[in-house]
Design a protein around this motif. Structure first.
Motif, PDB file in Angstrom:
ATOM      1  N   ASP A  60      -8.454  45.311   6.496  1.00 16.01           N
ATOM      2  CA  ASP A  60      -9.910  45.497   6.411  1.00 16.01           C
ATOM      3  C   ASP A  60     -10.337  45.673   4.940  1.00 16.01           C
ATOM      4  N   ALA A  61     -11.284  44.932   4.444  1.00 16.70           N
ATOM      5  CA  ALA A  61     -11.990  43.865   5.123  1.00 16.70           C
ATOM      6  C   ALA A  61     -11.683  42.504   4.509  1.00 16.70           C
ATOM      7  N   ARG A  62     -11.472  42.474   3.194  1.00 17.75           N
ATOM      8  CA  ARG A  62     -11.249  41.152   2.584  1.00 17.75           C
ATOM      9  C   ARG A  62      -9.923  40.546   3.027  1.00 17.75           C
ATOM     10  N   LYS A  83     -10.422  49.798   9.477  1.00 19.62           N
ATOM     11  CA  LYS A  83     -10.818  51.157   9.116  1.00 19.62           C
ATOM     12  C   LYS A  83     -11.224  51.899  10.389  1.00 19.62           C
ATOM     13  N   TYR A  96      -4.843  57.510   4.475  1.00 17.12           N
ATOM     14  CA  TYR A  96      -4.278  57.049   3.206  1.00 17.12           C
ATOM     15  C   TYR A  96      -5.268  57.349   2.093  1.00 17.12           C
ATOM     16  N   GLU A  99      -7.585  53.926  -4.762  1.00 15.19           N
ATOM     17  CA  GLU A  99      -8.060  54.121  -6.131  1.00 15.19           C
ATOM     18  C   GLU A  99      -9.356  54.910  -6.175  1.00 15.19           C
ATOM     19  N   TYR A 100     -10.236  54.642  -5.230  1.00 17.17           N
ATOM     20  CA  TYR A 100     -11.553  55.287  -5.296  1.00 17.17           C
ATOM     21  C   TYR A 100     -11.918  55.951  -3.979  1.00 17.17           C
ATOM     22  N   ASP A 122      -3.278  40.900   2.047  1.00 19.92           N
ATOM     23  CA  ASP A 122      -4.492  41.544   1.537  1.00 19.92           C
ATOM     24  C   ASP A 122      -4.883  40.891   0.221  1.00 19.92           C
ATOM     25  N   ASP A 123      -6.092  41.243  -0.264  1.00 15.00           N
ATOM     26  CA  ASP A 123      -6.536  40.650  -1.521  1.00 15.00           C
ATOM     27  C   ASP A 123      -5.892  41.345  -2.719  1.00 15.00           C
ATOM     28  N   VAL A 124      -5.966  42.680  -2.734  1.00 13.85           N
ATOM     29  CA  VAL A 124      -5.537  43.413  -3.929  1.00 13.85           C
ATOM     30  C   VAL A 124      -4.539  44.501  -3.561  1.00 13.85           C
ATOM     31  N   LEU A 125      -3.491  44.623  -4.369  1.00 12.37           N
ATOM     32  CA  LEU A 125      -2.593  45.776  -4.312  1.00 12.37           C
ATOM     33  C   LEU A 125      -2.926  46.635  -5.516  1.00 12.37           C
ATOM     34  N   ALA A 126      -3.512  47.800  -5.247  1.00 14.34           N
ATOM     35  CA  ALA A 126      -3.891  48.701  -6.339  1.00 14.34           C
ATOM     36  C   ALA A 126      -2.974  49.913  -6.308  1.00 14.34           C
ATOM     37  N   THR A 127      -3.381  51.011  -5.707  1.00 13.54           N
ATOM     38  CA  THR A 127      -2.488  52.178  -5.619  1.00 13.54           C
ATOM     39  C   THR A 127      -1.451  52.009  -4.516  1.00 13.54           C
ATOM     40  N   GLY A 128      -1.651  51.015  -3.668  1.00 17.05           N
ATOM     41  CA  GLY A 128      -0.698  50.755  -2.596  1.00 17.05           C
ATOM     42  C   GLY A 128      -0.932  51.563  -1.336  1.00 17.05           C
ATOM     43  N   GLY A 129      -1.914  52.446  -1.359  1.00 19.52           N
ATOM     44  CA  GLY A 129      -2.153  53.296  -0.195  1.00 19.52           C
ATOM     45  C   GLY A 129      -2.480  52.493   1.052  1.00 19.52           C
ATOM     46  N   THR A 130      -3.302  51.476   0.889  1.00 18.23           N
ATOM     47  CA  THR A 130      -3.732  50.672   2.028  1.00 18.23           C
ATOM     48  C   THR A 130      -2.553  49.901   2.620  1.00 18.23           C
TER      49      THR A 130
HETATM   50  C1  PRP Z   1      -9.507  47.349  -1.354  1.00 21.79           C
HETATM   51  C2  PRP Z   1      -8.653  46.119  -1.307  1.00 21.79           C
HETATM   52  C3  PRP Z   1      -7.370  46.606  -0.705  1.00 21.79           C
HETATM   53  C4  PRP Z   1      -7.298  48.031  -1.181  1.00 21.79           C
HETATM   54  C5  PRP Z   1      -6.312  48.146  -2.293  1.00 21.79           C
HETATM   55  O1  PRP Z   1     -10.075  47.504  -0.115  1.00 21.79           O
HETATM   56  O2  PRP Z   1      -9.267  45.113  -0.541  1.00 21.79           O
HETATM   57  O3  PRP Z   1      -7.400  46.571   0.704  1.00 21.79           O
HETATM   58  O4  PRP Z   1      -8.599  48.392  -1.651  1.00 21.79           O
HETATM   59  O5  PRP Z   1      -6.275  49.447  -2.782  1.00 21.79           O
HETATM   60  P1  PRP Z   1      -5.016  50.380  -2.712  1.00 21.79           P
HETATM   61  O6  PRP Z   1      -3.824  49.557  -3.065  1.00 21.79           O
HETATM   62  O7  PRP Z   1      -5.323  51.420  -3.762  1.00 21.79           O
HETATM   63  O8  PRP Z   1      -4.947  50.968  -1.349  1.00 21.79           O
HETATM   64  P2  PRP Z   1     -11.230  48.512   0.234  1.00 21.79           P
HETATM   65  O9  PRP Z   1     -10.646  49.739   0.838  1.00 21.79           O
HETATM   66  O10 PRP Z   1     -12.135  48.671  -0.942  1.00 21.79           O
HETATM   67  O11 PRP Z   1     -11.932  47.771   1.427  1.00 21.79           O
HETATM   68  P3  PRP Z   1     -12.795  46.444   1.591  1.00 21.79           P
HETATM   69  O12 PRP Z   1     -11.823  45.296   1.617  1.00 21.79           O
HETATM   70  O13 PRP Z   1     -13.423  46.673   2.904  1.00 21.79           O
HETATM   71  O14 PRP Z   1     -13.750  46.368   0.458  1.00 21.79           O
END
Ligand code: PRP
Length: 177
Positions: A60-62, A83, A96, A99-100, A122-130
Motif C-alpha cells: 500500500d499504496a504505490r 494499511k 511498523y 521515515e516519517y 514496492d516503489d521505495v525502500l527507505a527505513t525498511g519498516g514497511t
Molecule cells: C512509502 C513507500 C514505501 C515506504 C518505504 O509508502 O511507498 O512503501 O514508504 O518506507 P520505509 O522503507 O521507511 O518503510 P507510504 O507509507 O508513504 O505509503 P503510500 O505508498 O501510500 O504513499
C-alpha cells in the motif's frame, strides 16, 4: 535494466519537504505515467530476483501499481498488503515505523496458499519498516519470501538490514540513491 534506470533518471520528480519538512520525496508517478517507463520498470522488477515465485505482493499504496503490473507480466496473482482498516475479511496485522511516522499493515491470510513463494514489490525502500513488516506478515500467513524487489533504495536510511532481519530472501533495487 538499463532502460528502467534511464526512465527513472529522466522522469522521477524530486520534491523537497514532502510529506513533511526535511524529507526529500522521490515521486515516480511520472515514470509510471509514461508507457515506456512503466514497461521498463515492470520488466526490471519482474526479473530482479532470480528465485522463482508464484505470487506477488504489492505494498500500500504505490506498490499496488507495481505489484499488479509485475503479476500480470509474470503470470502470477497479486496480494494487497494494506494499511490498517482497509481489508474486509479476517486479517493479521503488524505495526511498523518508517521515515516519517508509524503505521500498521494488514493482510488477508486466507488469500495466501500454503507455502506460496511470494515476491514482495514496492516503489521505495527507505527505513525498511514497511517491507520488513510485509515479509513478517507473509511468513506468518504461511508464505515463503522469494525476494523483495523495489524500484528505488535510499541507501543511507539502512532499510536493507531491517528487511534482511525479517527474511533471508534477496533484496534487490533497480536503482540505489
Ligand atoms: C512509502 C513507500 C514505501 C515506504 C518505504 O509508502 O511507498 O512503501 O514508504 O518506507 P520505509 O522503507 O521507511 O518503510 P507510504 O507509507 O508513504 O505509503 P503510500 O505508498 O501510500 O504513499
Amino acid at each position: 535494466l538499463g532502460s528502467a534506470v534511464t526512465a527513472l533518471e529522466q522522469l522521477t520528480r524530486v520534491v523537497s519537504d514532502f510529506p513533511s519538512a526535511g524529507v526529500v520525496f522521490r515521486d515516480i508517478t511520472p515514470v509510471l505515467a509514461d508507457p515506456g517507463g512503466l514497461m521498463a520498470v515492470t520488466q526490471a522488477l519482474s526479473v530482479a530476483v532470480t528465485q522463482p515465485f508464484d505470487l506477488v505482493a504489492g505494498l500500500d499504496a504505490r506498490g499496488f501499481l507495481l505489484g499488479a503490473a509485475v503479476a500480470v507480466h509474470t503470470g502470477c496473482g497479486v496480494l494487497a498488503i494494506r494499511k490498517a482498516g482497509k481489508l474486509a475479511g479476517a486479517v493479521i496485522g503488524k505495526d511498523y515505523s518508517l521515515e516519517y511516522g508509524t503505521g500498521r499493515l494488514e493482510l488477508h491470510p486466507d488469500d495466501v496458499p500454503a507455502g506460496a513463494r511470494v515476491l514482495v514489490v514496492d516503489d521505495v525502500l527507505a527505513t525498511g519498516g514497511t517491507a520488513a513488516a510485509a515479509c513478517s506478515l507473509l511468513i506468518q500467513a504461511g508464505a515463503r519470501i522469494a525476494g523483495v524487489a523495489v524500484v528505488m533504495e535510499l541507501v543511507d536510511l539502512g532499510g536493507r538490514a531491517r528487511v534482511e532481519a525479517a527474511t533471508d530472501a534477496p533484496v534487490v533495487a533497480i536503482c540505489a540513491l
